[in-house]
Design a protein around this motif. Structure first.
Motif, mmCIF file in Angstrom:
data_model
loop_
_atom_site.group_PDB
_atom_site.id
_atom_site.type_symbol
_atom_site.label_atom_id
_atom_site.label_comp_id
_atom_site.label_asym_id
_atom_site.label_seq_id
_atom_site.Cartn_x
_atom_site.Cartn_y
_atom_site.Cartn_z
ATOM 1 N N UNK A 187 0.829 -1.200 0.000
ATOM 2 C CA UNK A 187 0.000 0.000 0.000
ATOM 3 C C UNK A 187 0.867 1.256 0.000
ATOM 4 N N UNK A 188 2.017 1.182 0.663
ATOM 5 C CA UNK A 188 2.991 2.275 0.642
ATOM 6 C C UNK A 188 4.318 1.741 1.174
ATOM 7 N N UNK A 189 5.399 2.424 0.790
ATOM 8 C CA UNK A 189 6.732 1.999 1.198
ATOM 9 C C UNK A 189 7.538 3.236 1.552
ATOM 10 N N UNK A 231 9.772 9.682 4.188
ATOM 11 C CA UNK A 231 8.826 9.942 3.100
ATOM 12 C C UNK A 231 8.311 8.596 2.612
ATOM 13 N N UNK A 232 7.001 8.466 2.562
ATOM 14 C CA UNK A 232 6.349 7.226 2.124
ATOM 15 C C UNK A 232 5.799 7.427 0.716
ATOM 16 N N UNK A 233 5.998 6.422 -0.101
ATOM 17 C CA UNK A 233 5.574 6.468 -1.503
ATOM 18 C C UNK A 233 4.560 5.378 -1.784
ATOM 19 N N UNK A 234 3.696 5.665 -2.748
ATOM 20 C CA UNK A 234 2.756 4.668 -3.252
ATOM 21 C C UNK A 234 2.487 4.989 -4.720
ATOM 22 N N UNK A 235 1.984 3.994 -5.420
ATOM 23 C CA UNK A 235 1.646 4.182 -6.827
ATOM 24 C C UNK A 235 0.517 5.202 -6.911
ATOM 25 N N UNK A 236 0.625 6.118 -7.838
ATOM 26 C CA UNK A 236 -0.403 7.136 -8.018
ATOM 27 C C UNK A 236 -1.717 6.484 -8.416
#
Length: 115
Positions: free
Chosen positions: A31-33, A71-76
């Motif tokens: 879900x996020x990384x 900072x957490x990233x996820x697919x748009x």
């Protein structure tokens, strides 16, 4: 990375890099990384991962959220739709369903647009 005003070109150029595609695949599995966790999966240094994440973010492939020093990233959420729009613009008459191909009707049954 290609410098252009065309968002489709920016997105496709960003996805064409093997390291960025690996990062995106890793993000797609969660879900996020946290950015700090992407160095292990991709065998890249932290500054290199940060650069690739910046390119992906500027291209619209990922979104980020800062929490404290991480900072957490996820697919748009818009990525799949954007890729679909690009794909549909490349196929005259619309996309062909897998069922039509299997039945030998190549272009007879275009897939309805995704909204």
């Amino acid at each position: 990375m290609t410098r252009t005003a065309d968002p489709d070109v920016r997105l496709l150029a960003a996805l064409a890099d093997p390291a960025r595609l690996d990062i995106l695949r890793e993000l797609a599995g969660s879900s996020e990384v946290c950015a700090c966790d992407l160095t292990d999966c991709c065998s890249l240094s932290q500054p290199t991962v940060s650069h690739h994440l910046k390119v992906l973010r500027e291209a619209g492939a990922v979104v980020s959220e800062r929490r404290g020093s991480n900072i957490y990233y996820r697919v748009s959420p818009a990525l799949i739709e954007q890729l679909g729009v690009i794909a549909r613009s490349l196929v005259p008459g619309g996309l062909v369903s897998p069922e039509s191909i299997a039945a030998g009707r190549g272009g007879a049954s275009p897939v309805a647009p995704v909204s």
